[in-house]
Design an enzyme around this catalytic site. Structure first.
Site, PDB file in Angstrom:
ATOM      1  N   CYS A 135       8.816   8.404   6.429  1.00  0.00           N
ATOM      2  CA  CYS A 135       9.468   7.785   7.562  1.00  0.00           C
ATOM      3  C   CYS A 135       9.610   6.282   7.365  1.00  0.00           C
ATOM      4  O   CYS A 135       9.113   5.710   6.410  1.00  0.00           O
ATOM      5  CB  CYS A 135       8.687   8.057   8.848  1.00  0.00           C
ATOM      6  SG  CYS A 135       6.928   7.830   8.674  1.00  0.00           S
ATOM      7  N   GLY A 153      14.031   8.747   6.677  1.00  0.00           N
ATOM      8  CA  GLY A 153      13.774   9.917   7.504  1.00  0.00           C
ATOM      9  C   GLY A 153      14.933  10.187   8.423  1.00  0.00           C
ATOM     10  O   GLY A 153      15.424   9.278   9.086  1.00  0.00           O
ATOM     11  N   ASN A 205       3.900   5.400   8.910  1.00  0.00           N
ATOM     12  CA  ASN A 205       4.481   5.851   7.651  1.00  0.00           C
ATOM     13  C   ASN A 205       3.332   6.160   6.716  1.00  0.00           C
ATOM     14  O   ASN A 205       2.516   5.292   6.432  1.00  0.00           O
ATOM     15  CB  ASN A 205       5.384   4.768   7.050  1.00  0.00           C
ATOM     16  CG  ASN A 205       5.974   5.187   5.714  1.00  0.00           C
ATOM     17  OD1 ASN A 205       6.089   6.368   5.427  1.00  0.00           O
ATOM     18  ND2 ASN A 205       6.366   4.215   4.907  1.00  0.00           N
ATOM     19  N   GLY A 206       3.267   7.393   6.245  1.00  0.00           N
ATOM     20  CA  GLY A 206       2.188   7.785   5.342  1.00  0.00           C
ATOM     21  C   GLY A 206       1.607   9.118   5.747  1.00  0.00           C
ATOM     22  O   GLY A 206       2.207   9.895   6.496  1.00  0.00           O
ATOM     23  N   TYR A 224      12.826   5.502  -6.347  1.00  0.00           N
ATOM     24  CA  TYR A 224      13.786   6.309  -5.600  1.00  0.00           C
ATOM     25  C   TYR A 224      13.828   6.044  -4.104  1.00  0.00           C
ATOM     26  O   TYR A 224      14.902   5.888  -3.520  1.00  0.00           O
ATOM     27  CB  TYR A 224      13.472   7.800  -5.850  1.00  0.00           C
ATOM     28  CG  TYR A 224      14.191   8.760  -4.948  1.00  0.00           C
ATOM     29  CD1 TYR A 224      15.582   8.839  -4.936  1.00  0.00           C
ATOM     30  CD2 TYR A 224      13.482   9.611  -4.100  1.00  0.00           C
ATOM     31  CE1 TYR A 224      16.249   9.729  -4.105  1.00  0.00           C
ATOM     32  CE2 TYR A 224      14.144  10.508  -3.268  1.00  0.00           C
ATOM     33  CZ  TYR A 224      15.518  10.564  -3.271  1.00  0.00           C
ATOM     34  OH  TYR A 224      16.178  11.439  -2.449  1.00  0.00           O
TER      35      TYR A 224
END
Length: 500
Positions: free
Chosen positions: A35, A62, A136-137, A281
């Protein structure tokens, strides 16, 4: 009592991942990001609209749900729903989100299914007022933490680790801690990857785990006084005209209030291990890490790839969009002409409409279409950043051959992905990773390419021009920087031996 005003709509139904179009066969050969998070403290500004644009720039991280929480004194205004940022928000919705600070989130589910109830920010009431948390994670001790919270009568309503972090903070505050003390106590209970933006009635926090596995940056908005912005990537700052200041450091908490920005190093065991896939990426190529755009790093990966695995050909091109910088670098280093062999439909998102069997048999090309006159009779090199399952790569090779390519050589600008991620990237269990069960030669045979080569692990890290020990590359090596509990490990890491 603090009033939480929710304007969440029912316009978008719950979306889950059980549709046949999202089966393994149809999923991309890419890991999926967790995210994007965004936070801003800017009294006098339209913080909801600034957060909207910040999330818009972070949409690539996301695409399942999005949400914004704003604080107007002690009152929280919250809107979150399933869908893209542009689907979830419009002018009228944003007008209902007044305040001086905001927290935003755009989600891809890793812990917790893709349902509206799991959309973020997570908003809770505490003794000191409401908090809104965007994460995030991925935590690796969720089972233990959840059990502890349930034993303490916490009313968990979602299946996300993010909500558990919020409850851990609330629990500490409700037993007497202030905002900073409560947050730090909670973070010491969390193991794994977490980059957080947390809104409170008095300010915004930005936090990274002791390894800084997921990114988080600080920006400034010009004015008097200077206002501060937090975002997963610098592209989230650029879109609103904020200037990049610095990264939030591993194990650091920044506390942004009317007094400015204060820094607290809450962990004494910090050791930077940024996810190397962020650079390869995930993050946008125009985002800046280590004082340069990731486009530049990805071009160097292509340079190194050409040095390690040159093959003579007529044209080299990348799989749009993520493979293009490395393909350009490969061309520059090898002398093979760069061109475009595939055109991407940039308006395709997830579809829940199943194609007919006739469409499937005729080769439905929703995202990529070959340029037949460019490929006809040519020896081609196609560059991509990674292969996870191999399913779409094989289809792509067939597409190129059907378009007239006489040789197809595939080059990958990262090493073979042999291990799953436990830190916020959605990868399959190990037996679904093609490089975990097959050698490079066997993969080449399955993809039906004339040759296949991956970038070396050493070449990937050396191209960063940074300390090579400061990155997490566990998906390539199995060397996890944060210990994975056996119960969690068994869910994905099921092979005793990797053969590559």
């Amino acid at each position: 009592m603090i009033s939480i005003h929710s304007v969440t709509s029912d316009e978008y139904p719950d979306q889950t991942n059980n549709n046949p179009i999202n089966s393994h066969e149809d999923q991309p050969d890419k890991p999926e990001e967790a995210c994007g998070v965004f936070g801003i403290y800017a009294p006098g500004e339209n913080v909801a609209k600034l957060t909207y644009f910040g999330l818009y720039a972070l949409q690539h991280r996301g695409q399942e749900s999005a949400g914004i929480a704003t604080f107007e004194g002690t009152k929280v205004h919250l809107h979150k729903d399933m869908g893209l940022v542009s689907q979830v928000f419009n002018e009228s919705v944003l007008d209902q989100l007044p305040g001086s600070l905001a927290v935003g989130h755009t989600r891809y589910s890793t812990t917790g299914s893709s349902r509206r109830v799991n959309a973020q920010p997570a908003v809770l009431e505490t003794r000191l007022g409401s908090l809104a948390l965007a994460h995030n994670g991925n935590l690796v001790n969720t089972v233990q933490l959840r059990q502890e919270l349930l034993e303490n009568k916490c009313n968990l309503v979602t299946t996300t680790d993010s909500e558990m972090i919020a409850f851990a903070i609330a629990e500490a505050i409700d037993t007497g801690a202030d905002w900073l003390e409560g947050a730090i106590k909670a973070f010491h209970r969390c193991q794994g990857a977490f980059s957080l933006v947390i809104g409170t009635p008095v300010g915004v926090m930005g936090v990274r785990d002791p390894n800084g596995i997921r990114p988080l940056v600080i920006g400034t908005l010009a004015g008097n006084p200077v206002r501060y912005v937090l975002a997963s990537e610098t592209c989230g700052l650029d879109i609103i005209g904020a200037e990049y200041l610095r990264d939030v450091e591993p194990g650091e908490l920044v506390w942004i209030t009317e007094e400015g920005l204060a820094s607290y190093h809450w962990s004494q065991k910090s050791e930077r291990k940024l996810c190397i896939f962020e650079m390869i990426y995930f993050a946008r190529p125009d985002s800046v890490m280590h004082n340069e755009s990731l486009y530049s790093y990805r071009m160097r990966l292509g340079h190194q790839l050409a040095k390690e695995s040159f093959v003579d050909a007529d044209i080299v091109f990348g799989v749009p969009d993520s493979g293009i910088p490395a393909a350009i670098g490969f061309s520059q280093a090898s002398g093979v002409a760069y061109g475009e062999g595939l055109i991407k439909n940039r308006y395709v998102g997830r579809t829940f409409i199943q194609p007919t069997q006739t469409m499937r048999e005729s080769g439905l090309r929703m995202k990529l279409n070959p340029l037949k006159d460019v490929l006809l009779g040519k020896r081609v090199i196609i560059v991509d950043d990674s292969i996870v399952r191999g399913t779409t790569s094989r289809k792509l090779v067939k597409t190129l051959r059907d378009a007239g390519a006489v040789e197809v050589h595939m080059r990958i600008s990262s090493p073979p992905v042999t291990h799953p991620c436990f830190y916020g990237i959605d990868t399959d269990s190990q037996d679904q990773l093609i490089a975990a069960t097959k050698s490079v030669e066997e993969i080449a045979k399955q993809l039906e390419v004339d040759s296949l080569a991956y970038l070396s692990w050493e070449g990937m890290l050396e191209a960063t021009r940074e300390d090579t020990n400061s990155f997490c590359s566990a998906c390539f090596t199995g060397d996890y920087p944060v210990t994975i509990p056996e119960q969690v490990k068994r869910s994905k890491l099921i092979l005793e031996k990797v053969v590559v």
